[in-house]
Motif scaffolding. Structure first.
Motif, PDB file in Angstrom:
ATOM      1  N   LEU A  77       0.828  -1.211   0.000  1.00  0.00           N
ATOM      2  CA  LEU A  77       0.000   0.000   0.000  1.00  0.00           C
ATOM      3  C   LEU A  77       0.860   1.258   0.000  1.00  0.00           C
ATOM      4  O   LEU A  77       0.571   2.214  -0.731  1.00  0.00           O
ATOM      5  N   LEU A  78       1.940   1.247   0.778  1.00  0.00           N
ATOM      6  CA  LEU A  78       2.824   2.409   0.801  1.00  0.00           C
ATOM      7  C   LEU A  78       3.522   2.591  -0.546  1.00  0.00           C
ATOM      8  O   LEU A  78       3.693   3.722  -1.016  1.00  0.00           O
ATOM      9  N   GLN A  79       3.906   1.492  -1.182  1.00  0.00           N
ATOM     10  CA  GLN A  79       4.512   1.575  -2.520  1.00  0.00           C
ATOM     11  C   GLN A  79       3.523   2.155  -3.530  1.00  0.00           C
ATOM     12  O   GLN A  79       3.895   2.994  -4.362  1.00  0.00           O
ATOM     13  N   ILE A  80       2.275   1.694  -3.458  1.00  0.00           N
ATOM     14  CA  ILE A  80       1.238   2.171  -4.379  1.00  0.00           C
ATOM     15  C   ILE A  80       1.044   3.675  -4.215  1.00  0.00           C
ATOM     16  O   ILE A  80       1.015   4.424  -5.192  1.00  0.00           O
ATOM     17  N   GLU A  81       0.925   4.121  -2.974  1.00  0.00           N
ATOM     18  CA  GLU A  81       0.690   5.550  -2.741  1.00  0.00           C
ATOM     19  C   GLU A  81       1.885   6.387  -3.166  1.00  0.00           C
ATOM     20  O   GLU A  81       1.724   7.432  -3.803  1.00  0.00           O
ATOM     21  N   ALA A  82       3.087   5.955  -2.832  1.00  0.00           N
ATOM     22  CA  ALA A  82       4.286   6.698  -3.226  1.00  0.00           C
ATOM     23  C   ALA A  82       4.404   6.785  -4.747  1.00  0.00           C
ATOM     24  O   ALA A  82       4.746   7.829  -5.301  1.00  0.00           O
ATOM     25  N   THR A  83       4.082   5.707  -5.433  1.00  0.00           N
ATOM     26  CA  THR A  83       4.131   5.691  -6.900  1.00  0.00           C
ATOM     27  C   THR A  83       3.107   6.663  -7.479  1.00  0.00           C
ATOM     28  O   THR A  83       3.408   7.413  -8.415  1.00  0.00           O
ATOM     29  N   PHE A  84       1.904   6.654  -6.937  1.00  0.00           N
ATOM     30  CA  PHE A  84       0.864   7.577  -7.392  1.00  0.00           C
ATOM     31  C   PHE A  84       1.294   9.029  -7.192  1.00  0.00           C
ATOM     32  O   PHE A  84       1.214   9.851  -8.116  1.00  0.00           O
ATOM     33  N   LEU A  85       1.777   9.341  -6.007  1.00  0.00           N
ATOM     34  CA  LEU A  85       2.173  10.716  -5.715  1.00  0.00           C
ATOM     35  C   LEU A  85       3.334  11.167  -6.601  1.00  0.00           C
ATOM     36  O   LEU A  85       3.305  12.266  -7.158  1.00  0.00           O
ATOM     37  N   ARG A  86       4.353  10.309  -6.749  1.00  0.00           N
ATOM     38  CA  ARG A  86       5.479  10.642  -7.625  1.00  0.00           C
ATOM     39  C   ARG A  86       5.000  10.835  -9.061  1.00  0.00           C
ATOM     40  O   ARG A  86       5.428  11.764  -9.745  1.00  0.00           O
ATOM     41  N   GLY A  87       4.119   9.935  -9.510  1.00  0.00           N
ATOM     42  CA  GLY A  87       3.579  10.036 -10.860  1.00  0.00           C
ATOM     43  C   GLY A  87       2.801  11.319 -11.083  1.00  0.00           C
ATOM     44  O   GLY A  87       2.759  11.850 -12.197  1.00  0.00           O
ATOM     45  N   CYS A  88       2.188  11.823 -10.028  1.00  0.00           N
ATOM     46  CA  CYS A  88       1.442  13.087 -10.115  1.00  0.00           C
ATOM     47  C   CYS A  88       2.360  14.303 -10.038  1.00  0.00           C
ATOM     48  O   CYS A  88       1.921  15.429 -10.281  1.00  0.00           O
ATOM     49  N   GLY A  89       3.622  14.091  -9.693  1.00  0.00           N
ATOM     50  CA  GLY A  89       4.574  15.198  -9.657  1.00  0.00           C
ATOM     51  C   GLY A  89       4.904  15.732  -8.277  1.00  0.00           C
ATOM     52  O   GLY A  89       5.465  16.822  -8.150  1.00  0.00           O
ATOM     53  N   TYR A  90       4.596  14.983  -7.226  1.00  0.00           N
ATOM     54  CA  TYR A  90       4.901  15.401  -5.862  1.00  0.00           C
ATOM     55  C   TYR A  90       6.268  14.889  -5.441  1.00  0.00           C
ATOM     56  O   TYR A  90       6.695  13.818  -5.862  1.00  0.00           O
ATOM     57  N   SER A  91       6.931  15.660  -4.568  1.00  0.00           N
ATOM     58  CA  SER A  91       8.125  15.142  -3.906  1.00  0.00           C
ATOM     59  C   SER A  91       7.659  14.421  -2.643  1.00  0.00           C
ATOM     60  O   SER A  91       6.614  14.759  -2.078  1.00  0.00           O
ATOM     61  N   LEU A  92       8.416  13.439  -2.226  1.00  0.00           N
ATOM     62  CA  LEU A  92       8.009  12.605  -1.090  1.00  0.00           C
ATOM     63  C   LEU A  92       8.992  12.714   0.060  1.00  0.00           C
ATOM     64  O   LEU A  92      10.179  12.907  -0.158  1.00  0.00           O
ATOM     65  N   PRO A  93       8.496  12.527   1.295  1.00  0.00           N
ATOM     66  CA  PRO A  93       7.086  12.409   1.642  1.00  0.00           C
ATOM     67  C   PRO A  93       6.368  13.744   1.441  1.00  0.00           C
ATOM     68  O   PRO A  93       7.007  14.792   1.369  1.00  0.00           O
ATOM     69  N   LEU A  94       5.066  13.671   1.358  1.00  0.00           N
ATOM     70  CA  LEU A  94       4.246  14.850   1.119  1.00  0.00           C
ATOM     71  C   LEU A  94       4.439  15.844   2.264  1.00  0.00           C
ATOM     72  O   LEU A  94       4.450  15.450   3.425  1.00  0.00           O
ATOM     73  N   GLY A  95       4.614  17.093   1.921  1.00  0.00           N
ATOM     74  CA  GLY A  95       4.801  18.118   2.947  1.00  0.00           C
ATOM     75  C   GLY A  95       4.549  19.498   2.373  1.00  0.00           C
ATOM     76  O   GLY A  95       4.494  19.683   1.157  1.00  0.00           O
ATOM     77  N   HIS A  96       4.413  20.460   3.247  1.00  0.00           N
ATOM     78  CA  HIS A  96       4.105  21.827   2.819  1.00  0.00           C
ATOM     79  C   HIS A  96       5.229  22.444   1.996  1.00  0.00           C
ATOM     80  O   HIS A  96       4.980  23.259   1.115  1.00  0.00           O
ATOM     81  N   ASN A  97       6.471  22.084   2.278  1.00  0.00           N
ATOM     82  CA  ASN A  97       7.613  22.682   1.587  1.00  0.00           C
ATOM     83  C   ASN A  97       8.049  21.883   0.368  1.00  0.00           C
ATOM     84  O   ASN A  97       8.959  22.301  -0.336  1.00  0.00           O
ATOM     85  N   GLY A  98       7.427  20.750   0.110  1.00  0.00           N
ATOM     86  CA  GLY A  98       7.810  19.914  -1.019  1.00  0.00           C
ATOM     87  C   GLY A  98       7.262  20.437  -2.335  1.00  0.00           C
ATOM     88  O   GLY A  98       6.412  21.329  -2.372  1.00  0.00           O
TER      89      GLY A  98
END
Length: 153
Positions: A77-98
């Motif tokens: 589940l963590l891999q799935i979410e990280a992949t989705f977020l990265r694919g959407c263009g987010y830096s990880l982990p999700l944060g206000h300064n990312g």
């Protein structure tokens, strides 16, 4: 191509979320995993940070007991979410300064995130990426190697 029950359900839920505008990468109930888990956010307690691949104590307990959520282990589940977020263009982990996409609610952003997610879901089940149509463009002696009907079956 034969797919698993968990993959079929996950893709159905992500498809529905995409087309009903029910995706939101920053919301634990409407992100990729939130949708796969029926719009619940209980999965967020498996890690200390949204988008992290590191299981916390609760996540490790569930993982070590072999617990699954709609067929997926806590680490999956963590891999799935990280992949989705990265694919959407987010830096990880999700944060206000990312970093994040300019328009995080864009269908293009969602499509990129879901394309990466589906590729991972297929890899987790040990099957070819069902969204890969590159073999349609393969040729031998300037003739198509595959017919469109061959690819769909």
């Amino acid at each position: 191509m034969k797919t698993s029950h968990r993959l079929d359900l996950a893709i159905q839920k992500l498809y529905t979320a995409f087309h009903s505008n029910a995706l939101h990468p920053e919301c634990c109930k409407q992100c990729a995993v939130g949708n796969i888990l029926d719009n619940t956010d209980a999965w967020k307690h498996l890690s200390d940070n949204h988008g992290s691949l590191q299981l916390n104590y609760v996540g490790l307990v569930h993982q070590n007991f072999g617990r699954t959520f709609n067929g997926y282990s806590p680490s999956e589940l963590l891999q799935i979410e990280a992949t989705f977020l990265r694919g959407c263009g987010y830096s990880l982990p999700l944060g206000h300064n990312g970093t994040k996409p300019k328009n995080p609610r864009s269908k293009v952003v969602f499509f990129e995130g879901l394309s990466a997610t589906v590729a991972l879901l297929c890899a987790l089940d040990g099957i070819d990426n069902i969204m890969d149509y590159s073999n349609l463009f393969e040729s031998i002696n300037d003739q198509p190697r595959n017919q469109l009907d061959d690819v769909r079956s």
